[in-house]
Design an enzyme around this catalytic site. Structure first.
Site: not given
Ligand SMILES: *Cc1c(COP(=O)(O)O)cnc(C)c1O
Length: 428
Positions: A144, A239, A267
């Site tokens: 994601y 990511d 995060k």
């Molecule tokens: C949570 C997450 C996102 C998206 O971040 P948001 O602040 O919810 O837009 C993207 N990549 C990874 C790996 C994530 O865990």
């Protein structure tokens, strides 16, 4: 446990907010029942509107590495607020947190702050396309990267949970530039590159996957990705929205000793306020506006309250030499306890763990990619989830989520959790 007030609040919310929530996984659709409405949280615990206390293993989906309402973060935000909450002008604190982040993370010279992980990944891809002058990207099934159009192709957690991996509204034109690979399968990646020679701008990956449960890379996988990227002029994007400042102070690049070309954060970097960031070496970052041609902007980007929270958080992560070790020890303790409790009751399961990330899969055999993660027994998970909830333990309402261990958890909390698993295991 009674959830009357949460239930009433949910009924009201549904009238004015789609599905009653501002982000789909919060809604409990995958597990049934009514989502809890949070009232407050402190340390390892979250309290709902009915006054129930839960040991929290979601921790706002990752940011609360040091526990809820961590005093240095709270104090920093309060102090900053008194001086004005947004200026739309540069501020000194943006440079301060940028300097600290650049000093903590290997292989980056410059960092740009945005407001979410979604924005970070979306901007990183645009930058990669602009820099390489190529259009296509490779992503991995089950990973994601936020909800921007290019990534809503076999995306993790929320999208899997709701069985709509390809969202309506994403155009075919966009979808055709996203190629889908199997996690932990380098031959699959090589075949995609071969079939799209000279057209791939970037490979984006969660270097430790956390959105299909927790799936670490198999030995050599990231190293081989680095090599095929080098050989084909493809940028490698890590990511690290979930793993950054969590699995090591320098993230997975540090942990595994593999360099990425662009790194995305979110995060933990915001300490619980809305922050994302992306970073790279000078050559790439200088392609961004206003210095370079790739446009990216934000009215509230680098917001002083968000930067104050993030800076207080990163300072703590940077200064606390024992933190990563303590987190890993606690996670290991929980892993062993849950394994024993489930084994005693012959519950078929697999547990994946790395650092402070852990996931319990109700299936046999190794979980190494999206297909093996999807084999988990959802009915067992639902029972497990509600059992845990009724014992005052809050895990994510989806079988495809990682549990996040915070430093605020005590061994008593962990023992309470394991004891709950022992009782629930008898009913699975
Ligand atoms: C949570 C997450 C996102 C998206 O971040 P948001 O602040 O919810 O837009 C993207 N990549 C990874 C790996 C994530 O865990």
């Amino acid at each position: 446990m009674l959830y009357q007030r949460s239930s009433a609040l949910f009924t009201e919310a549904k009238k004015v907010i789609p599905g009653g929530v501002n982000s789909p996984v919060r809604a409990f659709n995958a597990v049934g029942g009514t989502p809890l409405f949070a009232k407050s949280a402190k340390g390892a615990y979250v309290y709902d509107e009915d006054g129930n206390r839960f040991i929290d293993y979601i921790n706002s989906w990752g940011p609360m590495l040091l526990g809820h309402a961590f005093p240095p973060v709270v104090d920093a935000v309060i102090e900053k607020t008194k001086q004005g909450t947004s200026f739309g002008m540069p501020t000194a604190i943006e440079t301060e947190i940028a300097e600290l982040a650049v000093s903590m993370v290997p292989n980056i010279d410059k960092i740009r702050f945005v407001n979410s992980g979604t924005e970070a990944c979306m901007s990183a891809i645009r930058l990669a396309r602009g820099f390489t002058n190529k259009d296509k990207i490779i992503k991995f099934a089950g990973c994601y990267h936020g909800h921007s159009d290019s990534f809503l192709i076999a995306a993790g957690s929320g999208a899997i949970t709701f069985g709509t991996p390809n969202s309506p509204g994403v155009t075919e034109g966009t979808a055709k530039d996203t190629l889908l690979a199997r996690y932990n399968d380098i031959e699959n990646v090589k075949a995609l590159i071969e079939a799209n020679k000279g057209k791939i701008a970037a490979i984006i990956i969660e270097p430790v996957a956390g959105n299909m449960g927790c799936i670490p890379p198999v030995d050599g996988f990231l190293e081989n990705l680095r090599l095929v990227c080098n050989a084909n002029d493809i940028l490698l994007i890590f990511d690290e929205v979930m793993t950054g400042f969590r699995l090591a102070k320098g993230g997975v690049q540090e942990l595994k000793g593999v360099n990425a070309d662009i790194v995305c954060f979110g995060k933990v970097v915001g300490g619980g306020l809305p922050v994302g960031a992306f970073a790279a070496r000078n050559e790439i970052m200088d392609y961004l506006a206003p210095q370079g041609p790739v446009y990216q902007a934000g009215t509230l980007s680098g917001n002083p309250l968000a930067m104050a929270a993030g800076l207080a958080m990163l300072k703590e992560v940077n200064a606390d030499k024992g933190l990563m070790n303590r987190l890993e020890e606690k996670t290991k303790y929980l892993h062993n306890g849950i394994t024993d409790a489930l084994n005693k009751n012959n519950v078929v399961h697999t547990i994946n763990r790395i650092g402070s990330m852990i996931s319990v899969h109700f299936s046999e055999g190794a979980v190494v990619d999206f297909d093996s993660a999807a084999k988990g027994n959802n009915e067992t998970f639902k029972k497990f989830f509600h059992g845990m909830l009724n014992h005052g333990i809050y895990i994510a309402p989806s079988a495809f989520e990682t549990w996040f261990i915070t430093d605020a958890l005590t061994y008593e909390d962990l023992n309470e959790t394991i004891a709950a698993v022992e009782v629930i295991a008898q009913t699975l």
